[in-house]
Write a protein that holds these residues in place. Structure first.
Motif, PDB file in Angstrom:
ATOM      1  N   PHE A  47      46.704  32.914  32.654  1.00  0.00           N
ATOM      2  CA  PHE A  47      46.390  32.060  33.801  1.00  0.00           C
ATOM      3  C   PHE A  47      44.961  31.588  33.690  1.00  0.00           C
TER       4      PHE A  47
ATOM      5  N   ALA B  94      47.606  37.804  31.890  1.00  0.00           N
ATOM      6  CA  ALA B  94      48.535  38.585  32.706  1.00  0.00           C
ATOM      7  C   ALA B  94      49.501  39.360  31.824  1.00  0.00           C
TER       8      ALA B  94
ATOM      9  N   SER C 196      48.265  48.001  40.100  1.00  0.00           N
ATOM     10  CA  SER C 196      48.286  46.641  40.628  1.00  0.00           C
ATOM     11  C   SER C 196      47.551  45.699  39.679  1.00  0.00           C
ATOM     12  N   GLY C 197      48.125  44.552  39.461  1.00  0.00           N
ATOM     13  CA  GLY C 197      47.503  43.558  38.589  1.00  0.00           C
ATOM     14  C   GLY C 197      47.799  43.780  37.125  1.00  0.00           C
ATOM     15  N   SER C 198      48.685  44.725  36.794  1.00  0.00           N
ATOM     16  CA  SER C 198      48.955  45.015  35.391  1.00  0.00           C
ATOM     17  C   SER C 198      49.955  44.032  34.780  1.00  0.00           C
TER      18      SER C 198
ATOM     19  N   LYS D 288      53.233  43.289  36.140  1.00  0.00           N
ATOM     20  CA  LYS D 288      54.647  43.627  36.362  1.00  0.00           C
ATOM     21  C   LYS D 288      55.424  42.434  36.926  1.00  0.00           C
TER      22      LYS D 288
ATOM     23  N   GLU E  97      59.721  45.416  43.552  1.00  0.00           N
ATOM     24  CA  GLU E  97      59.404  46.346  44.647  1.00  0.00           C
ATOM     25  C   GLU E  97      60.393  46.200  45.805  1.00  0.00           C
TER      26      GLU E  97
ATOM     27  N   HIS F  45      56.191  50.976  42.499  1.00  0.00           N
ATOM     28  CA  HIS F  45      54.995  51.821  42.508  1.00  0.00           C
ATOM     29  C   HIS F  45      55.388  53.259  42.791  1.00  0.00           C
TER      30      HIS F  45
HETATM   31  N1  LIG Z   1      49.350  32.161  39.601  1.00  0.00           N
HETATM   32  C1  LIG Z   1      48.379  32.931  39.161  1.00  0.00           C
HETATM   33  N2  LIG Z   1      47.165  32.404  38.924  1.00  0.00           N
HETATM   34  C2  LIG Z   1      46.176  33.146  38.458  1.00  0.00           C
HETATM   35  N3  LIG Z   1      46.263  34.442  38.182  1.00  0.00           N
HETATM   36  C3  LIG Z   1      47.444  35.034  38.402  1.00  0.00           C
HETATM   37  C4  LIG Z   1      48.546  34.315  38.903  1.00  0.00           C
HETATM   38  N4  LIG Z   1      49.593  35.160  39.014  1.00  0.00           N
HETATM   39  C5  LIG Z   1      49.140  36.357  38.600  1.00  0.00           C
HETATM   40  N5  LIG Z   1      47.854  36.295  38.237  1.00  0.00           N
HETATM   41  C6  LIG Z   1      47.057  37.352  37.705  1.00  0.00           C
HETATM   42  O1  LIG Z   1      47.786  37.966  36.683  1.00  0.00           O
HETATM   43  C7  LIG Z   1      47.603  39.376  36.728  1.00  0.00           C
HETATM   44  C8  LIG Z   1      48.950  40.056  36.833  1.00  0.00           C
HETATM   45  O2  LIG Z   1      49.526  39.756  38.092  1.00  0.00           O
HETATM   46  P1  LIG Z   1      50.896  40.374  38.596  1.00  0.00           P
HETATM   47  O3  LIG Z   1      51.222  39.728  39.871  1.00  0.00           O
HETATM   48  O4  LIG Z   1      51.873  40.268  37.499  1.00  0.00           O
HETATM   49  O5  LIG Z   1      50.491  41.883  38.840  1.00  0.00           O
HETATM   50  P2  LIG Z   1      51.413  43.049  39.388  1.00  0.00           P
HETATM   51  O6  LIG Z   1      51.459  44.063  38.326  1.00  0.00           O
HETATM   52  O7  LIG Z   1      52.687  42.527  39.865  1.00  0.00           O
HETATM   53  O8  LIG Z   1      50.540  43.588  40.591  1.00  0.00           O
HETATM   54  P3  LIG Z   1      51.035  44.210  41.988  1.00  0.00           P
HETATM   55  O9  LIG Z   1      51.427  45.595  41.692  1.00  0.00           O
HETATM   56  O10 LIG Z   1      49.832  44.136  42.850  1.00  0.00           O
HETATM   57  O11 LIG Z   1      52.146  43.337  42.447  1.00  0.00           O
HETATM   58  C9  LIG Z   1      46.717  39.664  37.910  1.00  0.00           C
HETATM   59  O12 LIG Z   1      45.406  39.850  37.437  1.00  0.00           O
HETATM   60  C10 LIG Z   1      46.795  38.419  38.743  1.00  0.00           C
HETATM   61  O13 LIG Z   1      45.570  38.190  39.399  1.00  0.00           O
END
Ligand SMILES: Nc1ncnc2c1ncn2[C@@H]1O[C@H](COP(=O)(O)OP(=O)(O)OP(=O)(O)O)[C@@H](O)[C@H]1O
Ligand SMILES: [Mg+2]
Lengths: 230, 402
Positions: free
Chosen positions: A13, A22, A42-44, A46, A169, A201
């Motif tokens: 991204f 991501a 979070s943010g990994s 998924k 989730e 989680h």
């Molecule tokens: N549309 C987007 N634009 C910019 N960055 C994004 C976008 N979507 C996700 N990210 C970034 O990509 C990374 C992974 O996001 P993702 O939503 O896959 O995390 P996650 O593991 O689902 O987290 P959570 O457990 O909080 O849901 C994060 O750092 C997020 O900030």
């Protein structure tokens, strides 16, 4: 041949000048009928992974083969067709259409697929029965409890008899006991042969899966095949 | 997704937000109602004037002495510097035209009328017995001038109702001798109330046989001749026949002017028709404004329902499915607005007719179709942009919006 084959997936991204990776160098394959939990902080990445698997998003690099077919190169309409017929989504926040009744929400995928109303009606009636929602058929989402809403959402995700269910989730907005009900429901579907991929989680829920993908910073850290020790 | 499902889905979406839908239908319907009511008013006025003119008598051709048309400096113009008189013989000759049914010569002059010590200025009109039928006048008392040889200067008179009132009051008038100028005439009839008829008020006139009037004013010339054609369609050909007759009587030269009532009417018809169009145009602008409103409301709807659009995509909806759903919704709203406006407009026109019974305030068909058509096209055209925006939404971001 595995049902799902990801190889060398990258998802980047761009936020102004900075880039967020991501997903990086992700390669994984999942067999038909598997029960997979995707876990990690979070943010990994998924949700990004799940969106990719559900063809809601495209990778910047790498290939995704679903049932032997490279789906990353399909046209948007062909991708919509794959979503409609092969994939069922379950979301943390249910995503029911507020003005439609439970039965109408369940019927949405059938309507989009152009299935005639008579057949639609019998299939929705069967689903309402299977998920114990018959008394709630005519109720709108705001008149349902969280657990009931998620059951409607699961009924909707399965009404087209998909090959894969992707759940992000699914119990995140539910209390422990309704969350367990929903988990059992999903596991029953998996037992009937549908591939189940759940982002969670909750270590307890993750522990029930026969396979866990542990994510961190967009990379697959661990791929655990056996149930974790309790 | 079948068209029936698209329609049902859009209908549910429109009825799912009743306030928004009601406001938009209202805005659209006001535009359409404005078109319907304003054109009903304009066209009503046009028809009112046309009817008033027709009441003057139908299918008339009026012959005046002298040529008013802009002829060049031809030999004919040089020879007849002053036009010849238009005579009673000319008038009788005109009756030979096959397409002419009736004719009335007019000789007009000012004089005074006296009875029992009361004296009044009055306009005297010399004419024939047919005049009353051509103008479709009603008699209040007695009868109109006798139908006899136009050369006979009978000593009789017919009074307008107002004149009769002023001279005789409550006394009987028919049978009395009045003095008009230096002649004594017997009153044989009184006209019914006719009201204002373009310029001179018939209620204040004295009618006498044309020969009587010509003797009174010592002239052979007629003021004009009114000719009635067989039908509305016959006016043009009749005019041609009259011209031929007059030319024959003038050694090939036409020194009279023929005016058809149609020409006068046509002018009024065009002016008021143009007015109606202008009014319709103004009302159509309100429809365009309503169209822009449709666009904004639909854009808000797309924003409001972003999550829903994301969901539909996740469930396998194509961009086309979503575009059609939103476009159908916009079309439905404009359709509802158009027909509500149609009903409101007819209600308004009905109210107008109730308030002004003389005004035939019916909206013309073209205006009704144009109003509804404009409403639908603007609604759909302005619905395209929001629908495309909805179809282009990125599903992941749409789903994350709540
Ligand atoms: N549309 C987007 N634009 C910019 N960055 C994004 C976008 N979507 C996700 N990210 C970034 O990509 C990374 C992974 O996001 P993702 O939503 O896959 O995390 P996650 O593991 O689902 O987290 P959570 O457990 O909080 O849901 C994060 O750092 C997020 O900030
Ligand atoms: Mg997530």
């Amino acid at each position: 041949m595995a049902q799902i084959e990801l190889s060398g997936i990258e998802r980047v991204f761009k936020l102004g000048d900075s880039e967020v990776h991501a997903l990086q160098e992700l390669s994984v394959s999942i067999e038909r009928g598997e029960y997979v939990a995707v876990m990690g902080p979070s943010g990994s990445g998924k949700s990004t992974l799940l969106n990719l698997l559900g063809l809601l998003d495209r990778p910047n690099a790498g290939t995704y083969r679903l049932e032997g077919r490279d789906v990353t190169t399909l046209s948007p309409d062909e991708q919509a067709e794959v979503r409609r017929t092969r994939i069922g989504f379950v979301f943390q926040s249910f995503h029911l259409v507020p003005r439609l009744t439970a039965a109408e929400n369940i019927a949405l995928p059938l309507m989009l697929a152009g299935i005639p109303p008579v057949e639609r009606h019998t299939r929705v009636a069967q689903a309402l029965q299977d998920f114990g929602l018959e008394p709630r058929a005519g109720h709108r989402p705001e008149e349902l409890s969280g657990g009931q809403r998620q059951r409607v959402a699961i009924a909707r995700a399965t009404i087209m008899r998909p090959a894969v269910i992707l759940a992000d989730e699914p119990t995140g907005n539910l209390d422990r006991s309704t969350g367990q009900d929903v988990t059992h429901l999903l596991e029953e579907l998996n037992a009937s042969g549908v591939t189940l991929i759940v982002v969670t989680h909750d270590p307890v829920m993750g522990g029930r899966a026969r396979r866990r993908l542990m994510m961190e910073d967009g990379r697959l850290l661990q791929d655990v095949r056996e149930p974790a020790p309790a | 997704m079948t068209p029936a499902d698209t329609l049902r889905f859009a209908t549910r979406a429109a009825t799912g937000y009743p306030l928004r839908t009601a406001l938009m239908v209202l805005a659209m319907s006001i535009g359409v109602a404005a078109v319907v009511v304003l054109t009903a008013l304009g066209d009503g006025a046009r028809r009112y004037v046309v009817n008033e003119f027709s009441a003057l008598g139908s299918n008339l051709v009026i012959v005046l002495p002298g040529r008013t048309a802009t002829g060049g400096l031809g030999l004919g113009n040089l020879i007849t510097s002053t036009p010849r008189d238009l005579t009673v013989r000319d008038a009788e000759a005109l009756l030979r035209a096959p397409l002419v049914t009736r004719m009335a010569p007019l000789s007009v002059g000012n004089s005074e009328i006296a009875w029992g010590g009361r004296l009044r200025e009055a306009m005297v009109v010399g004419t024939s017995g047919d005049y009353v039928d051509i103008r479709a006048f009603r008699m209040a008392e007695g009868s109109f001038l006798p139908r006899e040889d136009l050369g006979r200067a009978a000593a009789v008179a017919v009074l307008g109702t107002k004149l009769r009132e002023e001279l005789f009051g409550s006394d009987p008038a028919v049978g009395r001798m009045v003095r008009v100028g230096d002649r004594r005439l017997r009153v044989i009839g009184v006209l019914g109330k006719t009201g204002q008829g373009l310029g001179m008020n018939t209620d204040e006139l004295v009618f006498v046989p044309v020969a009587t009037a010509q003797a009174m004013f010592n002239t052979n010339n007629l003021f004009r001749i009114i000719v009635e054609a067989r039908s509305r369609e016959a006016i043009g050909p009749a005019k041609q026949q009259l011209e031929d007759i007059m030319r024959l009587r003038r050694e090939g030269e036409l020194d009279v002017t023929l005016i058809t009532q149609d020409a006068v009417l046509g002018t009024f018809d065009r002016i008021l028709g143009a007015l109606t169009m202008a009014v319709a145009g103004i009302a159509a602008i309100s429809l365009a404004v309503a169209g822009i409103l449709v666009m904004n409301v639909m854009l808000v709807a797309v924003t409001q329902r972003t999550a829903e659009i994301g969901l539909l995509k996740a469930l396998g909806a194509t961009g086309r499915n979503i575009r059609l759903a939103f476009l159908t919704e916009a079309a439905l709203l404009s359709l509802a607005g158009a027909f509500t406006g149609f009903a409101l407009g007819h209600l308004g026109a009905w109210g107008l007719r109730l308030a002004f019974p003389v005004l035939p305030a019916w909206p013309p068909d073209w205006a009704v179709f144009a109003g509804i058509g404009t409403a639908l096209t603007t609604g759909i055209l302005f619905g395209v942009m929001p629908a495309r925006r909805a179809a282009r939404l990125d599903p992941v971001q749409a789903l994350s919006r709540r």
